[in-house]
Design a protein around this motif. Structure first.
Motif, short mmCIF file in Angstrom:
data_model
loop_
_atom_site.label_atom_id
_atom_site.label_comp_id
_atom_site.label_asym_id
_atom_site.label_seq_id
_atom_site.Cartn_x
_atom_site.Cartn_y
_atom_site.Cartn_z
N ILE A 28 4.69 43.92 14.16
CA ILE A 28 5.57 45.06 13.91
C ILE A 28 4.90 45.98 12.88
O ILE A 28 4.47 45.52 11.82
CB ILE A 28 6.93 44.58 13.39
N LEU A 123 14.87 39.74 17.38
CA LEU A 123 13.89 40.26 16.44
C LEU A 123 14.19 41.69 15.98
O LEU A 123 14.11 41.97 14.77
CB LEU A 123 12.49 40.19 17.05
N PRO A 124 14.54 42.64 16.87
CA PRO A 124 14.85 44.00 16.37
C PRO A 124 16.00 44.01 15.37
O PRO A 124 15.96 44.72 14.37
CB PRO A 124 15.21 44.77 17.66
N GLU A 125 17.02 43.22 15.66
CA GLU A 125 18.17 43.15 14.74
C GLU A 125 17.76 42.51 13.42
O GLU A 125 18.20 42.93 12.34
CB GLU A 125 19.28 42.34 15.42
N VAL A 127 14.72 42.51 12.03
CA VAL A 127 13.90 43.46 11.26
C VAL A 127 14.77 44.53 10.63
O VAL A 127 14.54 44.94 9.48
CB VAL A 127 12.82 44.09 12.18
N ALA A 128 15.79 44.99 11.37
CA ALA A 128 16.71 45.99 10.80
C ALA A 128 17.43 45.43 9.58
O ALA A 128 17.62 46.12 8.57
CB ALA A 128 17.71 46.43 11.87
#
Length: 588
Positions: A28, A123-125, A127-128
């Motif tokens: 990322i 993973l996106p959640e 990282v947010a």
């Protein structure tokens, strides 16, 4: 989302999870995994080094609660979070944990943890959430909805599902649980301080008053924020509404209607929580005996003792899982202590990896582990009451100390067990340091990272080693046989003023029968002294009375009569001279 690079330190005991998450996060952009560690102590070491070099290298800590399974390990995880917040108050913490118990999460929130995501979060959640926490916000994931920190009570109420049969239920229950969690943490600290031996009467009275106030506050909080229907149906699950979430205290303590043995972690948690609290006391040695750990700086002593407590927690969890019989503890006692020592050496010195001595480049952990026989003979095998402590924690057997049997859930049993636990931690820590002093005491990297300022010079180190050498001679030849003969054990405990020494009674007849050579001679001399002392005292008393009588009644009176005669004679001579002088004057 902020454009500031996200630099995080990941702490998790699962090597597969650590590896997988690191690989995923490294792909990322604008995100850097500064470090991935297994233990809390290694994390503290890395953060200390970073703080000295460049504090901006880490702007987020992501961690798991212990191993995620053991209640005690989870509570130690809470203590670690509190320690992190005390050392680095501006460093955000995000829990990435398998823990889902609301009471525990509320306790974490109350001590300053900034966010929570369960393992398995996309993973996106994830990282947010990391970015939100790193930017100074909060991010709490519960069940299927994300709950961020409310700016007002209205925001909290608006987020409650409109289909909920109790629109104010969650807010009220969250307030209650958060308050109870905070009270329980404070109550555990106050209770632990009350168990400290030698506490002043005034301090004990103040602490006892604080404890009563906390208990009253917890009762009032439960009464004020729980409806009458909930109080009536406290132990009955509600089918239509959300189930009552247990508080932190109810999650870790057995109900009165449940047999104590069904909650094996309760006794251990209460004991270890008290021990963690006492580890915050000063750790200077106030006894008359030198200890190996005295060469360390105070924060390093605390780090080592905390690490050993963590390893003991893991060991106890493994023993429970292995279905070990209570009688088998006697057979594996030495193995348990050896494994505990080896685990502590590996984690504590593992950060140094390899060091250069002369022309050799050695692996420090393997080098130190070679001293197992010496350490086991001099220290580990002599740690008292180990079986009693393990049996108390695993099987909840009664403690028999000072010729008294203490019920498992009683205050006295906890007080006695706490002394045994503290002595175990201190002695194992001495065993961890002993190989270092025997072989690598004067290595500069050790001095820089571990030693106190008073032990920087080679002369002071050698003087300290000589003191330790004489201590072991004194213990082996005099103090230990004396303690065996007196049926007692000396224990090192953590008191408010530092590491102190106390004694407890325990039968040691078998050890007394095995004494030989100089230790046996010492016990014979003690026995001879006990046998002759009363008679000798009587004889000296008689002789003393006779001497006093002679000096006062005979010699004293005689000297008094002689002195009186001399004074009377001098007086008579003076009178005769006066008469003669008068007669001579008349004649003239």
């Amino acid at each position: 989302m902020s454009d500031r690079p996200l630099r995080l330190l990941l702490i998790d005991q699962d090597p597969i999870f650590r590896l997988g998450l690191r690989v995923a996060l490294e792909a990322i952009p604008n995100l850097e995994v500064t470090g991935v560690v297994e233990t809390d102590t290694t994390a503290l070491q890395i953060l200390a080094e970073i703080a000295q070099e460049d504090p901006k290298q880490v702007n987020l800590v992501v961690l798991e609660f212990g191993n995620g399974r053991s209640i005690t390990s989870q509570q130690l995880g809470l203590q670690f979070c509190r320690q992190l917040k005390a050392l680095y108050p501006n460093l955000p913490i995000l829990l990435l944990s398998s823990v889902q118990e609301q009471g525990l999460l509320l306790a974490a929130k109350s001590i300053g943890v900034n966010g929570y995501c369960p393992k398995g979060t996309p993973l996106p959640e994830l990282v947010a959430a990391m970015q939100e926490v790193a930017d100074g916000g909060e991010y709490w994931f519960r069940n299927t909805e994300v709950i961020t920190t409310p700016n007002s009570c209205t925001d909290a109420i608006n987020r409650v599902s409109p289909n909920s049969p109790l629109p104010f239920y969650r807010q009220r229950n969250n307030l209650r649980l958060s308050g109870i969690a905070y009270i329980d943490v404070t109550l555990a600290a106050v209770t632990a301080q009350l168990q400290v031996p030698g506490l002043a009467v005034l301090d004990r009275a103040v602490l006892a008053g604080q404890r009563r106030e906390l208990l009253a506050a917890r009762w009032l909080l439960n009464r004020l924020l729980v409806s009458s229907q909930e109080r009536q149906e406290e132990d009955i699950p509600v089918a239509d509404g959300p189930p009552l979430t247990p508080s932190l205290s109810s999650a870790i303590q057995p109900r009165q209607t449940v047999l104590p043995l069904l909650n094996l972690g309760t006794v251990q948690f209460n004991l270890f929580a008290s021990c963690v609290t006492k580890l915050q006391f000063p750790l200077r040695n106030v006894t008359d005996l030198p200890l190996e750990i005295d060469i360390f700086r105070e924060e390093k002593k605390r780090e080592l003792l905390y690490l050993i407590l963590q390893k003991l927690t893991e060991q106890l969890d493994e023993l429970r899982a292995s279905q070990l019989d209570v009688n088998q503890l006697y057979e594996v006692k030495n193995i348990l202590l050896r494994d505990l020592w080896q685990a502590a050496i590996t984690d504590f010195f593992g950060k140094f990896s390899r060091i250069k001595i002369g022309n050799q480049n050695i692996g420090i952990v393997n080098f130190l582990l070679q001293n197992i026989e010496v350490v086991q003979r001099d220290i580990l095998n002599k740690i008292p009451l180990v079986i009693e402590l393990y049996s108390y924690l695993i099987f909840q057997t009664e403690l028999i100390i000072d010729n008294t049997s203490y019920p498992v859930l009683g205050t006295e049993a906890k007080s006695q067990a706490l002394m045994i636990l503290e002595n175990l931690l201190i002695q194992v820590a001495n065993g961890v340091v002993q190989p270092l002093l025997n072989s690598l005491a004067d290595v500069e990297i050790m001095k820089e990272n571990l030693y106190g300022r008073q032990f920087i010079s080679t002369r002071e180190i050698e003087r300290f080693r000589n003191d330790l050498s004489w201590k072991y001679r004194l213990i082996n030849y005099i103090e230990e046989p004396k303690a065996v003969f007196e049926s007692r054990y000396d224990l090192f405990v953590i008191a408010p003023r530092g590491i102190a020494k106390t004694s407890v009674y325990a039968p040691r007849n078998q050890e007394l029968a095995r004494l030989s050579n100089i230790p046996l001679i010492v016990t014979l001399l003690l026995e001879f002294s006990d046998a002759i002392a009363p008679r000798l005292k009587s004889l000296l008393s008689f002789l003393g009375s006779g001497i006093v009588f002679i000096l006062t009644q005979i010699i004293g009176r005689g000297l008094g009569l002689i002195g009186r005669g001399i004074l009377q004679g001098i007086g008579s001579v003076s009178l005769l001279e006066k008469n003669l002088r008068r007669n001579s004057d008349r004649t003239k």
